[in-house]
Write a protein that holds these residues in place. Structure first.
Motif, PDB file in Angstrom:
ATOM      1  N   ILE A 178     -12.474 -24.553 -29.753  1.00 54.36           N
ATOM      2  CA  ILE A 178     -12.191 -23.434 -30.644  1.00 54.36           C
ATOM      3  C   ILE A 178     -11.990 -23.967 -32.055  1.00 54.36           C
ATOM      4  O   ILE A 178     -11.543 -25.098 -32.252  1.00 54.36           O
ATOM      5  N   LEU A 179     -12.342 -23.142 -33.019  1.00 54.90           N
ATOM      6  CA  LEU A 179     -12.232 -23.521 -34.425  1.00 54.90           C
ATOM      7  C   LEU A 179     -11.371 -22.501 -35.161  1.00 54.90           C
ATOM      8  O   LEU A 179     -11.635 -21.302 -35.087  1.00 54.90           O
ATOM      9  N   PHE A 180     -10.350 -23.011 -35.850  1.00 58.19           N
ATOM     10  CA  PHE A 180      -9.487 -22.195 -36.693  1.00 58.19           C
ATOM     11  C   PHE A 180      -9.751 -22.541 -38.147  1.00 58.19           C
ATOM     12  O   PHE A 180      -9.972 -23.706 -38.479  1.00 58.19           O
ATOM     13  N   ASP A 181      -9.682 -21.534 -39.010  1.00 58.69           N
ATOM     14  CA  ASP A 181      -9.783 -21.820 -40.437  1.00 58.69           C
ATOM     15  C   ASP A 181      -8.406 -22.241 -40.949  1.00 58.69           C
ATOM     16  O   ASP A 181      -7.427 -22.306 -40.193  1.00 58.69           O
ATOM     17  N   ALA A 182      -8.319 -22.521 -42.256  1.00 59.09           N
ATOM     18  CA  ALA A 182      -7.068 -23.007 -42.837  1.00 59.09           C
ATOM     19  C   ALA A 182      -5.939 -21.981 -42.731  1.00 59.09           C
ATOM     20  O   ALA A 182      -4.765 -22.347 -42.772  1.00 59.09           O
ATOM     21  N   ASN A 183      -6.287 -20.702 -42.570  1.00 57.79           N
ATOM     22  CA  ASN A 183      -5.266 -19.658 -42.443  1.00 57.79           C
ATOM     23  C   ASN A 183      -4.856 -19.406 -40.993  1.00 57.79           C
ATOM     24  O   ASN A 183      -4.103 -18.476 -40.717  1.00 57.79           O
ATOM     25  N   GLY A 184      -5.382 -20.178 -40.064  1.00 59.16           N
ATOM     26  CA  GLY A 184      -5.023 -20.029 -38.664  1.00 59.16           C
ATOM     27  C   GLY A 184      -5.806 -18.958 -37.928  1.00 59.16           C
ATOM     28  O   GLY A 184      -5.469 -18.607 -36.805  1.00 59.16           O
ATOM     29  N   ARG A 185      -6.874 -18.447 -38.560  1.00 54.70           N
ATOM     30  CA  ARG A 185      -7.710 -17.441 -37.894  1.00 54.70           C
ATOM     31  C   ARG A 185      -8.720 -18.132 -37.003  1.00 54.70           C
ATOM     32  O   ARG A 185      -9.359 -19.104 -37.395  1.00 54.70           O
ATOM     33  N   GLU A 235     -10.834 -10.991 -26.037  1.00 57.70           N
ATOM     34  CA  GLU A 235     -10.070 -11.020 -27.285  1.00 57.70           C
ATOM     35  C   GLU A 235      -8.953 -12.047 -27.121  1.00 57.70           C
ATOM     36  O   GLU A 235      -8.182 -11.994 -26.172  1.00 57.70           O
ATOM     37  N   PRO A 236      -8.874 -13.011 -28.041  1.00 55.98           N
ATOM     38  CA  PRO A 236      -7.860 -14.052 -27.884  1.00 55.98           C
ATOM     39  C   PRO A 236      -6.451 -13.523 -28.111  1.00 55.98           C
ATOM     40  O   PRO A 236      -6.238 -12.604 -28.890  1.00 55.98           O
ATOM     41  N   ASP A 237      -5.524 -14.131 -27.405  1.00 59.95           N
ATOM     42  CA  ASP A 237      -4.116 -13.808 -27.574  1.00 59.95           C
ATOM     43  C   ASP A 237      -3.467 -14.995 -28.279  1.00 59.95           C
ATOM     44  O   ASP A 237      -3.152 -16.001 -27.655  1.00 59.95           O
ATOM     45  N   LEU A 238      -3.285 -14.875 -29.598  1.00 58.34           N
ATOM     46  CA  LEU A 238      -2.740 -15.977 -30.380  1.00 58.34           C
ATOM     47  C   LEU A 238      -1.219 -15.928 -30.490  1.00 58.34           C
ATOM     48  O   LEU A 238      -0.624 -16.810 -31.104  1.00 58.34           O
ATOM     49  N   ALA A 239      -0.612 -14.913 -29.891  1.00 58.71           N
ATOM     50  CA  ALA A 239       0.845 -14.814 -29.939  1.00 58.71           C
ATOM     51  C   ALA A 239       1.451 -16.058 -29.306  1.00 58.71           C
ATOM     52  O   ALA A 239       1.162 -16.402 -28.170  1.00 58.71           O
ATOM     53  N   GLY A 240       2.239 -16.739 -30.051  1.00 53.82           N
ATOM     54  CA  GLY A 240       2.895 -17.927 -29.536  1.00 53.82           C
ATOM     55  C   GLY A 240       2.066 -19.198 -29.606  1.00 53.82           C
ATOM     56  O   GLY A 240       2.583 -20.278 -29.341  1.00 53.82           O
ATOM     57  N   PHE A 241       0.781 -19.099 -29.933  1.00 54.54           N
ATOM     58  CA  PHE A 241      -0.074 -20.294 -29.949  1.00 54.54           C
ATOM     59  C   PHE A 241       0.458 -21.354 -30.904  1.00 54.54           C
ATOM     60  O   PHE A 241       0.644 -22.503 -30.532  1.00 54.54           O
ATOM     61  N   TRP A 242       0.715 -20.953 -32.157  1.00 59.22           N
ATOM     62  CA  TRP A 242       1.109 -21.926 -33.178  1.00 59.22           C
ATOM     63  C   TRP A 242       2.527 -22.457 -32.961  1.00 59.22           C
ATOM     64  O   TRP A 242       2.911 -23.450 -33.564  1.00 59.22           O
ATOM     65  N   GLY A 243       3.296 -21.848 -32.095  1.00 58.72           N
ATOM     66  CA  GLY A 243       4.649 -22.318 -31.815  1.00 58.72           C
ATOM     67  C   GLY A 243       4.723 -23.350 -30.703  1.00 58.72           C
ATOM     68  O   GLY A 243       5.801 -23.866 -30.410  1.00 58.72           O
TER      69      GLY A 243
END
Length: 193
Positions: free
Chosen positions: A163-170, A52-60
């Protein structure tokens, strides 16, 4: 002196028989190597359970570019994003770079984004891009890129990893190993309507 047919003394093989034995030996060794590769691949595949990915902090996060600029991941939100972890010392990574560059060129007008995160030294990436420029932005993740890839589900830390993210960052898709035309076509269909 004549030896009985059941004698334990072996005559040397004729020149025609020796290559045949070597050929059978090579085939047997190749079969053993293939079996080991299959078993190793199966064990490796079993170990590569996409966590399970841990996206906490990824976009920052922010990464330096080889030219001295900086790429903040937050600026990529709002449109589909393919992130490719790669290195100059990784032959499959290098082989897929022209494909990724074409994909980006063909799809950027439709809103598709691509970021290459190099798990490498800045000098190596600069030399590589001077020889083989790409159409998409590249940032330097360094050795910390392997840990980031693990946080995103790549439990073995192998490369290339995309990895592929959609426009909502999922996070929609992940793949360990080189991408191919079919992968990219499917990923494009998943995010571009």
């Amino acid at each position: 002196m004549t030896l009985p047919a059941s004698s334990s003394v072996h005559e040397p093989a004729s020149p025609a028989v020796a290559p045949a034995r070597r050929g059978r030996r090579r085939v047997a060794l190749a079969a053993v190597a293939l079996a080991a590769a299959v078993v190793g691949g199966a064990v490796g595949w079993r170990r590569f359970q996409l966590a399970e990915p841990d996206l906490a902090g990824f976009w920052g996060q922010s990464f330096p570019a080889p030219d001295g600029a900086s790429h903040r991941l937050a600026t990529f939100r709002g449109r589909p994003l393919l992130v490719n972890f790669w290195a100059t010392w990784c032959p499959p990574c290098v082989e897929e770079m022209p494909l990724l560059s074409r994909f980006y060129t063909e799809n950027k007008a439709n809103g598709m984004q691509l970021l290459g995160l190099a798990v490498d030294k800045p000098e190596s990436v600069q030399r590589f891009l001077a020889r083989l420029p790409v159409s998409f932005p590249v940032a330097l993740a360094g050795v910390d890129g392997i840990e980031l890839a693990r946080q995103l589900g790549n439990t073995v830390g192998g490369l290339p990893f995309s990895i592929l993210f959609d426009a909502n960052g999922r996070l929609l898709e992940r793949k360990l190993g080189p991408l191919n035309e079919r992968d990219l076509s499917g990923w494009r269909a998943a995010v571009l309507v």
